[in-house]
Design a protein around this motif. Structure first.
Motif, PDB file in Angstrom:
ATOM      1  N   VAL A  48       0.850  -1.187   0.000  1.00 48.98           N
ATOM      2  CA  VAL A  48       0.000   0.000   0.000  1.00 48.98           C
ATOM      3  C   VAL A  48       0.889   1.241   0.000  1.00 48.98           C
ATOM      4  CG1 VAL A  48      -1.735   1.314   1.269  1.00 48.98           C
ATOM      5  CG2 VAL A  48      -1.900  -1.174   1.171  1.00 48.98           C
ATOM      6  N   LEU A  49       0.807   2.033  -1.066  1.00 46.47           N
ATOM      7  CA  LEU A  49       1.587   3.271  -1.177  1.00 46.47           C
ATOM      8  C   LEU A  49       0.872   4.442  -0.508  1.00 46.47           C
ATOM      9  CD1 LEU A  49       2.601   2.977  -4.927  1.00 46.47           C
ATOM     10  CD2 LEU A  49       4.090   2.640  -2.943  1.00 46.47           C
ATOM     11  N   ALA A  50      -0.451   4.482  -0.661  1.00 44.66           N
ATOM     12  CA  ALA A  50      -1.216   5.615  -0.136  1.00 44.66           C
ATOM     13  C   ALA A  50      -2.657   5.193   0.121  1.00 44.66           C
ATOM     14  CB  ALA A  50      -1.187   6.771  -1.132  1.00 44.66           C
ATOM     15  N   ARG A  51      -3.247   5.826   1.123  1.00 47.51           N
ATOM     16  CA  ARG A  51      -4.667   5.621   1.437  1.00 47.51           C
ATOM     17  C   ARG A  51      -5.308   6.967   1.685  1.00 47.51           C
ATOM     18  NH1 ARG A  51      -3.661   0.719   5.551  1.00 47.51           N
ATOM     19  NH2 ARG A  51      -2.107   2.170   6.253  1.00 47.51           N
ATOM     20  N   LEU A  52      -6.529   7.120   1.233  1.00 49.83           N
ATOM     21  CA  LEU A  52      -7.285   8.350   1.460  1.00 49.83           C
ATOM     22  C   LEU A  52      -8.708   7.968   1.836  1.00 49.83           C
ATOM     23  CD1 LEU A  52      -7.150  11.561  -0.601  1.00 49.83           C
ATOM     24  CD2 LEU A  52      -9.346  10.627   0.011  1.00 49.83           C
ATOM     25  N   VAL A  53      -9.150   8.454   2.981  1.00 55.35           N
ATOM     26  CA  VAL A  53     -10.516   8.223   3.443  1.00 55.35           C
ATOM     27  C   VAL A  53     -11.107   9.562   3.803  1.00 55.35           C
ATOM     28  CG1 VAL A  53     -11.984   7.128   5.188  1.00 55.35           C
ATOM     29  CG2 VAL A  53      -9.956   5.929   4.332  1.00 55.35           C
ATOM     30  N   GLU A  54     -12.297   9.824   3.284  1.00 57.02           N
ATOM     31  CA  GLU A  54     -12.974  11.096   3.572  1.00 57.02           C
ATOM     32  C   GLU A  54     -14.257  10.819   4.333  1.00 57.02           C
ATOM     33  OE1 GLU A  54     -14.366  15.125   1.209  1.00 57.02           O
ATOM     34  OE2 GLU A  54     -13.313  13.529   0.141  1.00 57.02           O
ATOM     35  N   THR A  55     -14.420  11.515   5.474  1.00 56.76           N
ATOM     36  CA  THR A  55     -15.652  11.443   6.243  1.00 56.76           C
ATOM     37  C   THR A  55     -16.374  12.784   6.108  1.00 56.76           C
ATOM     38  OG1 THR A  55     -14.715  12.294   8.310  1.00 56.76           O
ATOM     39  CG2 THR A  55     -14.506   9.909   7.914  1.00 56.76           C
ATOM     40  N   LEU A  56     -17.452  12.947   6.812  1.00 55.65           N
ATOM     41  CA  LEU A  56     -18.178  14.216   6.759  1.00 55.65           C
ATOM     42  C   LEU A  56     -17.357  15.379   7.312  1.00 55.65           C
ATOM     43  CD1 LEU A  56     -21.740  13.049   7.831  1.00 55.65           C
ATOM     44  CD2 LEU A  56     -20.940  13.641   5.527  1.00 55.65           C
ATOM     45  N   THR A  57     -16.455  15.085   8.243  1.00 57.64           N
ATOM     46  CA  THR A  57     -15.723  16.164   8.916  1.00 57.64           C
ATOM     47  C   THR A  57     -14.216  16.160   8.689  1.00 57.64           C
ATOM     48  OG1 THR A  57     -15.542  14.802  10.909  1.00 57.64           O
ATOM     49  CG2 THR A  57     -17.422  16.313  10.781  1.00 57.64           C
ATOM     50  N   ASP A  58     -13.662  15.073   8.164  1.00 62.58           N
ATOM     51  CA  ASP A  58     -12.204  14.959   8.060  1.00 62.58           C
ATOM     52  C   ASP A  58     -11.789  14.227   6.798  1.00 62.58           C
ATOM     53  OD1 ASP A  58     -11.340  15.947  10.774  1.00 62.58           O
ATOM     54  OD2 ASP A  58     -12.623  14.286  11.393  1.00 62.58           O
ATOM     55  N   VAL A  59     -10.519  14.413   6.452  1.00 66.17           N
ATOM     56  CA  VAL A  59      -9.864  13.606   5.424  1.00 66.17           C
ATOM     57  C   VAL A  59      -8.677  12.935   6.097  1.00 66.17           C
ATOM     58  CG1 VAL A  59      -8.575  13.630   3.262  1.00 66.17           C
ATOM     59  CG2 VAL A  59     -10.538  15.146   3.544  1.00 66.17           C
ATOM     60  N   TRP A  60      -8.596  11.637   5.970  1.00 62.16           N
ATOM     61  CA  TRP A  60      -7.490  10.857   6.529  1.00 62.16           C
ATOM     62  C   TRP A  60      -6.589  10.471   5.366  1.00 62.16           C
ATOM     63  CZ3 TRP A  60      -7.327   9.379  11.783  1.00 62.16           C
ATOM     64  CH2 TRP A  60      -8.450   9.768  12.521  1.00 62.16           C
ATOM     65  N   LEU A  61      -5.313  10.781   5.473  1.00 59.76           N
ATOM     66  CA  LEU A  61      -4.361  10.530   4.405  1.00 59.76           C
ATOM     67  C   LEU A  61      -3.157   9.794   4.976  1.00 59.76           C
ATOM     68  CD1 LEU A  61      -3.694  11.085   1.423  1.00 59.76           C
ATOM     69  CD2 LEU A  61      -2.696  13.252   2.147  1.00 59.76           C
ATOM     70  N   ASP A  62      -2.828   8.647   4.396  1.00 65.27           N
ATOM     71  CA  ASP A  62      -1.671   7.854   4.811  1.00 65.27           C
ATOM     72  C   ASP A  62      -0.786   7.663   3.585  1.00 65.27           C
ATOM     73  OD1 ASP A  62       0.179   5.960   5.620  1.00 65.27           O
ATOM     74  OD2 ASP A  62      -1.282   4.338   5.788  1.00 65.27           O
ATOM     75  N   LEU A  63       0.425   8.185   3.638  1.00 67.18           N
ATOM     76  CA  LEU A  63       1.372   8.064   2.533  1.00 67.18           C
ATOM     77  C   LEU A  63       2.569   7.196   2.930  1.00 67.18           C
ATOM     78  CD1 LEU A  63       1.339  11.833   1.487  1.00 67.18           C
ATOM     79  CD2 LEU A  63      -0.072   9.973   0.589  1.00 67.18           C
ATOM     80  N   GLY A  64       2.407   6.393   3.967  1.00 62.79           N
ATOM     81  CA  GLY A  64       3.505   5.647   4.565  1.00 62.79           C
ATOM     82  C   GLY A  64       4.137   4.568   3.705  1.00 62.79           C
ATOM     83  N   GLY A  65       3.476   4.113   2.652  1.00 60.56           N
ATOM     84  CA  GLY A  65       4.040   3.063   1.822  1.00 60.56           C
ATOM     85  C   GLY A  65       5.005   3.566   0.754  1.00 60.56           C
ATOM     86  N   ALA A  66       5.119   4.880   0.661  1.00 61.01           N
ATOM     87  CA  ALA A  66       6.054   5.470  -0.298  1.00 61.01           C
ATOM     88  C   ALA A  66       7.199   6.104   0.482  1.00 61.01           C
ATOM     89  CB  ALA A  66       5.353   6.520  -1.156  1.00 61.01           C
ATOM     90  N   GLN A  67       8.424   5.713   0.158  1.00 61.66           N
ATOM     91  CA  GLN A  67       9.591   6.302   0.840  1.00 61.66           C
ATOM     92  C   GLN A  67       9.612   7.803   0.626  1.00 61.66           C
ATOM     93  OE1 GLN A  67      13.068   4.417  -0.757  1.00 61.66           O
ATOM     94  NE2 GLN A  67      12.754   2.544   0.402  1.00 61.66           N
ATOM     95  N   ASN A  68       9.245   8.210  -0.586  1.00 61.69           N
ATOM     96  CA  ASN A  68       9.194   9.635  -0.880  1.00 61.69           C
ATOM     97  C   ASN A  68       8.329   9.882  -2.099  1.00 61.69           C
ATOM     98  OD1 ASN A  68      10.999   9.455  -3.289  1.00 61.69           O
ATOM     99  ND2 ASN A  68      12.518   8.936  -1.731  1.00 61.69           N
ATOM    100  N   TRP A  69       7.935  11.134  -2.241  1.00 65.93           N
ATOM    101  CA  TRP A  69       7.204  11.610  -3.410  1.00 65.93           C
ATOM    102  C   TRP A  69       8.077  12.682  -4.054  1.00 65.93           C
ATOM    103  CZ3 TRP A  69       1.439  11.842  -4.195  1.00 65.93           C
ATOM    104  CH2 TRP A  69       0.770  10.842  -3.491  1.00 65.93           C
ATOM    105  N   ARG A  70       8.370  12.536  -5.342  1.00 61.41           N
ATOM    106  CA  ARG A  70       9.101  13.587  -6.047  1.00 61.41           C
ATOM    107  C   ARG A  70       8.106  14.303  -6.946  1.00 61.41           C
ATOM    108  NH1 ARG A  70      13.078  11.276  -9.705  1.00 61.41           N
ATOM    109  NH2 ARG A  70      11.648  11.761 -11.383  1.00 61.41           N
ATOM    110  N   ILE A  71       7.931  15.603  -6.692  1.00 65.06           N
ATOM    111  CA  ILE A  71       6.949  16.397  -7.410  1.00 65.06           C
ATOM    112  C   ILE A  71       7.675  17.404  -8.283  1.00 65.06           C
ATOM    113  CG2 ILE A  71       5.042  18.026  -7.150  1.00 65.06           C
ATOM    114  CD1 ILE A  71       5.461  16.208  -4.137  1.00 65.06           C
ATOM    115  N   HIS A  72       7.402  17.354  -9.572  1.00 69.40           N
ATOM    116  CA  HIS A  72       8.034  18.294 -10.512  1.00 69.40           C
ATOM    117  C   HIS A  72       7.485  19.695 -10.268  1.00 69.40           C
ATOM    118  CE1 HIS A  72       9.831  19.908 -14.106  1.00 69.40           C
ATOM    119  NE2 HIS A  72       8.641  20.362 -14.466  1.00 69.40           N
TER     120      HIS A  72
END
Length: 90
Positions: free
Chosen positions: A62-86
């Motif tokens: 699992v590289l990333a998980r995103l769960v959205e509730t009525l009040t929050d967004v839960w984001l887990d990026l723990g499966g990726a050592q890093n993200w390189r963004i141009h």
């Protein structure tokens, strides 16, 4: 032959981009499991859970998980050592 149970990262780019504030499709992720470096768009995405799960195309971690509730967004990026963004030229 059965239908694939996943789609590619392009299918959920909007949801991740809304939370992170940039187009994630070309962000390069390094997998903590196998070390593969690939664009977010190439991840295998599973949407049947109560959220979005993006897995490495090669090893399935699992590289990333995103769960959205009525009040929050839960984001887990723990499966990726890093993200390189141009960063576009100014």
């Amino acid at each position: 032959m059965s239908e694939p149970t996943y789609v590619d990262g392009n299918a959920v780019a909007g949801a991740f981009s809304d939370v992170l504030g940039f187009d994630v499709t070309s962000a390069m992720l390094t997998c903590t499991g196998c070390g593969r470096v690939a664009p977010f768009a190439e991840g295998h995405v599973y949407q049947r859970a109560p959220g979005i799960v993006v897995r490495c195309r090669d090893c399935g971690i699992v590289l990333a998980r995103l769960v959205e509730t009525l009040t929050d967004v839960w984001l887990d990026l723990g499966g990726a050592q890093n993200w390189r963004i141009h960063k576009p030229a100014r």
